[in-house]
Design a protein around this motif. Structure first.
Motif, PDB file in Angstrom:
ATOM      1  N   GLU A  44      91.998  99.589  20.979  1.00 22.16           N
ATOM      2  CA  GLU A  44      91.788 100.364  22.195  1.00 22.16           C
ATOM      3  C   GLU A  44      92.866  99.962  23.191  1.00 22.16           C
ATOM      4  O   GLU A  44      92.955  98.792  23.570  1.00 22.16           O
ATOM      5  N   THR A  47      91.631  98.538  27.461  1.00 21.26           N
ATOM      6  CA  THR A  47      90.233  98.282  27.123  1.00 21.26           C
ATOM      7  C   THR A  47      89.364  97.997  28.334  1.00 21.26           C
ATOM      8  O   THR A  47      88.139  97.993  28.232  1.00 21.26           O
ATOM      9  N   ILE A  53      84.752  98.642  23.400  1.00 20.58           N
ATOM     10  CA  ILE A  53      85.254  97.968  22.204  1.00 20.58           C
ATOM     11  C   ILE A  53      84.252  96.951  21.673  1.00 20.58           C
ATOM     12  O   ILE A  53      84.119  96.770  20.455  1.00 20.58           O
ATOM     13  N   TYR A 113      92.286 104.118  20.199  1.00 25.69           N
ATOM     14  CA  TYR A 113      91.390 104.716  21.188  1.00 25.69           C
ATOM     15  C   TYR A 113      92.055 104.664  22.558  1.00 25.69           C
ATOM     16  O   TYR A 113      92.580 103.618  22.970  1.00 25.69           O
ATOM     17  N   ASN A 115      90.703 105.554  26.286  1.00 26.56           N
ATOM     18  CA  ASN A 115      89.496 105.917  27.019  1.00 26.56           C
ATOM     19  C   ASN A 115      89.715 105.832  28.526  1.00 26.56           C
ATOM     20  O   ASN A 115      89.997 104.755  29.050  1.00 26.56           O
TER      21      ASN A 115
END
Length: 213
Positions: A44, A47, A53, A113, A115
């Motif tokens: 990620e 994070t 995570i 990822y 996010n």
């Protein structure tokens, strides 16, 4: 994102090299040595405080995870989560995303990822967006062939920009949702921002894209 400075964070980070990997460049091409099991690796980028995570690692013990966060005053919260959880399939890196090829070789990573990344809305800051073409090239350098990026945001402008960036780069759009929390998708694990924004009634956008050989 406004970060409250924690002058003690760096010292605490140095006390836990078993969780926040020190000298990560030495594991380039051999990240399996960091984990108990040699299994797929997901990272990620950005994070934050580590909720996503940590819960992903808890829910998927057959996958190894690394959370990457630049700011030590932010990653310290993720570290505290990991100390409490003590998950064998989760580690953290306190590094800049632009330097990922220094730490990961081609085929080291199976999935990325992104996010609730900073949208950097001003045009002059476009190159800082984690879905800008230069970052897409960085991810390609460390992902397996056919590797994927999973992206979530509440920012419609960033989402639209990212879809265009992905398409221009030649990525395959596998999944796109313009209202993710009403999509019927099962198994979603939320970030801290996602919980906050969805409680405020904000729409969540999500997509999955794949590099094509």
């Amino acid at each position: 994102m406004r970060v409250r400075h924690k002058p003690w964070a760096k010292e605490k980070i140095e006390q836990y090299p078993q969780y926040i990997v020190a000298n990560p460049e030495q594991y380039k091409g051999k990240w399996h040595e960091v984990f108990e099991k040699d299994q797929p690796l997901h990272i990620e980028v950005g994070t934050g405080k580590g909720q996503f995570i940590t819960e992903m690692a808890r829910a998927n013990p057959s996958i190894n995870y690394i959370g990457i966060e630049l700011y030590d005053s932010v990653i310290i919260t993720a570290l505290e989560r990991l100390i409490d959880a003590d998950l064998p399939n989760l580690r953290l890196l306190n590094v800049n995303a632009v330097d990922l090829p220094k730490y990961f070789a081609k085929n080291d990573v199976d999935q990325v990822y992104l996010n609730f990344s900073d949208p950097w809305p001003k045009y002059r800051h476009e190159k800082r967006r984690l879905t800008y073409k230069d970052f897409l090239k960085i991810y390609e350098e460390i992902l397996v062939d056919g590797g994927e990026i999973h992206f979530k945001t509440d920012n419609q402008g960033l989402f639209e920009y990212s879809l265009m960036s992905f398409s221009s780069y030649g990525l395959l759009l596998k999944y796109v949702s313009l209202d993710f929390h009403n999509s019927g998708y099962e198994g979603n694990i939320m970030t801290e921002y996602e919980e906050k924004f969805s409680e405020q009634g904000n729409r969540i956008y999500r997509c999955e894209v794949k590099y094509q050989n």
